[in-house]
Design a protein around this motif. Structure first.
Motif, PDB file in Angstrom:
ATOM      1  N   PRO A  49      23.120  28.129 -14.128  1.00 59.21           N
ATOM      2  CA  PRO A  49      23.016  26.693 -13.887  1.00 59.21           C
ATOM      3  C   PRO A  49      21.577  26.194 -13.932  1.00 59.21           C
ATOM      4  O   PRO A  49      20.625  26.975 -13.853  1.00 59.21           O
ATOM      5  CB  PRO A  49      23.566  26.548 -12.470  1.00 59.21           C
ATOM      6  CG  PRO A  49      23.129  27.812 -11.784  1.00 59.21           C
ATOM      7  CD  PRO A  49      23.234  28.880 -12.859  1.00 59.21           C
ATOM      8  N   ASN A  50      21.438  24.862 -14.029  1.00 58.15           N
ATOM      9  CA  ASN A  50      20.145  24.190 -14.008  1.00 58.15           C
ATOM     10  C   ASN A  50      20.260  22.976 -13.103  1.00 58.15           C
ATOM     11  O   ASN A  50      21.291  22.311 -13.080  1.00 58.15           O
ATOM     12  CB  ASN A  50      19.771  23.715 -15.416  1.00 58.15           C
ATOM     13  CG  ASN A  50      19.721  24.865 -16.389  1.00 58.15           C
ATOM     14  OD1 ASN A  50      18.737  25.547 -16.498  1.00 58.15           O
ATOM     15  ND2 ASN A  50      20.823  25.095 -17.090  1.00 58.15           N
ATOM     16  N   ILE A  51      19.198  22.699 -12.372  1.00 54.18           N
ATOM     17  CA  ILE A  51      19.176  21.517 -11.511  1.00 54.18           C
ATOM     18  C   ILE A  51      18.039  20.626 -11.986  1.00 54.18           C
ATOM     19  O   ILE A  51      16.892  21.055 -12.075  1.00 54.18           O
ATOM     20  CB  ILE A  51      18.999  21.896 -10.034  1.00 54.18           C
ATOM     21  CG1 ILE A  51      20.180  22.785  -9.594  1.00 54.18           C
ATOM     22  CG2 ILE A  51      18.897  20.644  -9.163  1.00 54.18           C
ATOM     23  CD1 ILE A  51      20.051  23.345  -8.203  1.00 54.18           C
ATOM     24  N   ILE A  52      18.401  19.389 -12.312  1.00 50.57           N
ATOM     25  CA  ILE A  52      17.440  18.418 -12.827  1.00 50.57           C
ATOM     26  C   ILE A  52      17.324  17.293 -11.804  1.00 50.57           C
ATOM     27  O   ILE A  52      18.322  16.766 -11.327  1.00 50.57           O
ATOM     28  CB  ILE A  52      17.925  17.856 -14.177  1.00 50.57           C
ATOM     29  CG1 ILE A  52      18.113  19.002 -15.168  1.00 50.57           C
ATOM     30  CG2 ILE A  52      16.968  16.797 -14.700  1.00 50.57           C
ATOM     31  CD1 ILE A  52      18.878  18.618 -16.406  1.00 50.57           C
ATOM     32  N   VAL A  53      16.083  16.953 -11.457  1.00 54.84           N
ATOM     33  CA  VAL A  53      15.831  15.875 -10.499  1.00 54.84           C
ATOM     34  C   VAL A  53      14.946  14.841 -11.174  1.00 54.84           C
ATOM     35  O   VAL A  53      13.834  15.157 -11.607  1.00 54.84           O
ATOM     36  CB  VAL A  53      15.159  16.409  -9.211  1.00 54.84           C
ATOM     37  CG1 VAL A  53      14.876  15.281  -8.242  1.00 54.84           C
ATOM     38  CG2 VAL A  53      16.030  17.488  -8.562  1.00 54.84           C
ATOM     39  N   ASP A  54      15.465  13.634 -11.286  1.00 47.27           N
ATOM     40  CA  ASP A  54      14.746  12.536 -11.933  1.00 47.27           C
ATOM     41  C   ASP A  54      14.192  12.933 -13.301  1.00 47.27           C
ATOM     42  O   ASP A  54      13.043  12.654 -13.640  1.00 47.27           O
ATOM     43  CB  ASP A  54      13.633  12.011 -11.022  1.00 47.27           C
ATOM     44  CG  ASP A  54      14.181  11.305  -9.791  1.00 47.27           C
ATOM     45  OD1 ASP A  54      15.320  10.791  -9.845  1.00 47.27           O
ATOM     46  OD2 ASP A  54      13.480  11.277  -8.765  1.00 47.27           O
ATOM     47  N   GLY A  55      15.029  13.630 -14.072  1.00 48.71           N
ATOM     48  CA  GLY A  55      14.660  13.994 -15.433  1.00 48.71           C
ATOM     49  C   GLY A  55      13.789  15.227 -15.568  1.00 48.71           C
ATOM     50  O   GLY A  55      13.465  15.638 -16.678  1.00 48.71           O
ATOM     51  N   GLN A  56      13.405  15.828 -14.447  1.00 47.74           N
ATOM     52  CA  GLN A  56      12.550  17.013 -14.464  1.00 47.74           C
ATOM     53  C   GLN A  56      13.357  18.240 -14.056  1.00 47.74           C
ATOM     54  O   GLN A  56      14.124  18.199 -13.098  1.00 47.74           O
ATOM     55  CB  GLN A  56      11.374  16.842 -13.495  1.00 47.74           C
ATOM     56  CG  GLN A  56      10.482  15.667 -13.804  1.00 47.74           C
ATOM     57  CD  GLN A  56       9.766  15.815 -15.130  1.00 47.74           C
ATOM     58  OE1 GLN A  56       9.229  16.862 -15.440  1.00 47.74           O
ATOM     59  NE2 GLN A  56       9.786  14.761 -15.929  1.00 47.74           N
ATOM     60  N   LEU A  57      13.157  19.333 -14.759  1.00 45.74           N
ATOM     61  CA  LEU A  57      13.856  20.570 -14.454  1.00 45.74           C
ATOM     62  C   LEU A  57      13.301  21.161 -13.164  1.00 45.74           C
ATOM     63  O   LEU A  57      12.124  21.514 -13.085  1.00 45.74           O
ATOM     64  CB  LEU A  57      13.700  21.549 -15.614  1.00 45.74           C
ATOM     65  CG  LEU A  57      14.500  22.829 -15.549  1.00 45.74           C
ATOM     66  CD1 LEU A  57      15.995  22.534 -15.480  1.00 45.74           C
ATOM     67  CD2 LEU A  57      14.190  23.688 -16.763  1.00 45.74           C
ATOM     68  N   ARG A  73      13.091  18.433   0.818  1.00 49.25           N
ATOM     69  CA  ARG A  73      12.184  17.938   1.876  1.00 49.25           C
ATOM     70  C   ARG A  73      10.818  17.609   1.276  1.00 49.25           C
ATOM     71  O   ARG A  73      10.210  16.612   1.633  1.00 49.25           O
ATOM     72  CB  ARG A  73      12.013  18.998   2.972  1.00 49.25           C
ATOM     73  CG  ARG A  73      13.103  18.975   3.986  1.00 49.25           C
ATOM     74  CD  ARG A  73      12.740  19.845   5.178  1.00 49.25           C
ATOM     75  NE  ARG A  73      13.932  20.246   5.857  1.00 49.25           N
ATOM     76  CZ  ARG A  73      14.240  21.456   6.251  1.00 49.25           C
ATOM     77  NH1 ARG A  73      13.390  22.450   6.032  1.00 49.25           N
ATOM     78  NH2 ARG A  73      15.365  21.723   6.845  1.00 49.25           N
ATOM     79  N   SER A  74      10.344  18.475   0.384  1.00 44.34           N
ATOM     80  CA  SER A  74       9.010  18.263  -0.192  1.00 44.34           C
ATOM     81  C   SER A  74       8.959  17.010  -1.055  1.00 44.34           C
ATOM     82  O   SER A  74       7.955  16.306  -1.053  1.00 44.34           O
ATOM     83  CB  SER A  74       8.563  19.480  -1.002  1.00 44.34           C
ATOM     84  OG  SER A  74       9.267  19.570  -2.224  1.00 44.34           O
ATOM     85  N   ILE A  75      10.014  16.709  -1.792  1.00 43.10           N
ATOM     86  CA  ILE A  75       9.971  15.509  -2.636  1.00 43.10           C
ATOM     87  C   ILE A  75      10.271  14.246  -1.837  1.00 43.10           C
ATOM     88  O   ILE A  75       9.873  13.161  -2.245  1.00 43.10           O
ATOM     89  CB  ILE A  75      10.870  15.609  -3.878  1.00 43.10           C
ATOM     90  CG1 ILE A  75      12.340  15.763  -3.522  1.00 43.10           C
ATOM     91  CG2 ILE A  75      10.436  16.730  -4.775  1.00 43.10           C
ATOM     92  CD1 ILE A  75      13.269  15.685  -4.720  1.00 43.10           C
ATOM     93  N   GLU A  76      10.945  14.370  -0.695  1.00 41.74           N
ATOM     94  CA  GLU A  76      11.169  13.199   0.149  1.00 41.74           C
ATOM     95  C   GLU A  76       9.872  12.703   0.765  1.00 41.74           C
ATOM     96  O   GLU A  76       9.716  11.527   1.044  1.00 41.74           O
ATOM     97  CB  GLU A  76      12.167  13.532   1.268  1.00 41.74           C
ATOM     98  CG  GLU A  76      13.598  13.617   0.788  1.00 41.74           C
ATOM     99  CD  GLU A  76      14.554  14.046   1.893  1.00 41.74           C
ATOM    100  OE1 GLU A  76      14.092  14.392   3.011  1.00 41.74           O
ATOM    101  OE2 GLU A  76      15.765  14.026   1.635  1.00 41.74           O
ATOM    102  N   LYS A  77       8.919  13.608   0.961  1.00 37.76           N
ATOM    103  CA  LYS A  77       7.632  13.251   1.563  1.00 37.76           C
ATOM    104  C   LYS A  77       6.740  12.473   0.606  1.00 37.76           C
ATOM    105  O   LYS A  77       5.781  11.860   1.005  1.00 37.76           O
ATOM    106  CB  LYS A  77       6.915  14.507   2.055  1.00 37.76           C
ATOM    107  CG  LYS A  77       7.622  15.165   3.206  1.00 37.76           C
ATOM    108  CD  LYS A  77       6.917  16.434   3.643  1.00 37.76           C
ATOM    109  CE  LYS A  77       7.669  17.105   4.765  1.00 37.76           C
ATOM    110  NZ  LYS A  77       7.052  18.359   5.178  1.00 37.76           N
TER     111      LYS A  77
END
Length: 78
Positions: A49-57, A73-77
Motif C-alpha cells: 500500500p501507499n499513503i498520500i497526504v495532500d498529494g505527497q507520498l 501529529r507532526s503535520i497538525e502542528k
C-alpha cells in the motif's frame, strides 16, 4: 487535509490500514492503483500500500499505528 490510500484491488493490508485510520479518526479515501495510472507515474509507485497526504507520498508501506499517530501529529502542528 486530503488523505488517500493508494492500493491494489487485491492488497490484503487494506482492512488493517482502514482499521488504524478509523481508530485514529482520520478521514481518508481509497484509490486503486489500477484505476489511477497517473498517480502511479507521478509518485513513482512500485508497491502497495501507499499513503498520500495532500498529494505527497507519505508512506510506501503499511506503517504501524504509532507511526501514523506520530506522522499526523507532526503535520497538525504545521
Amino acid at each position: 487535509m486530503k488523505v488517500q490510500l493508494l492500493v491494489t484491488k487485491t492488497d490484503f493490508n487494506l482492512p488493517n490500514i482502514e482499521h488504524e485510520f478509523q481508530d485514529l479518526g482520520i478521514q481518508y479515501e481509497v484509490e486503486y492503483i489500477e484505476e489511477h495510472p497517473e498517480l502511479v507515474s507521478a509518485l513513482n509507485i512500485r508497491h502497495s500500500p501507499n499513503i498520500i497526504v495532500d498529494g505527497q507520498l507519505a508512506f510506501q508501506r503499511q506503517p504501524s499505528e504509532s507511526e501514523l499517530k506520530a506522522y499526523f501529529r507532526s503535520i497538525e502542528k504545521h
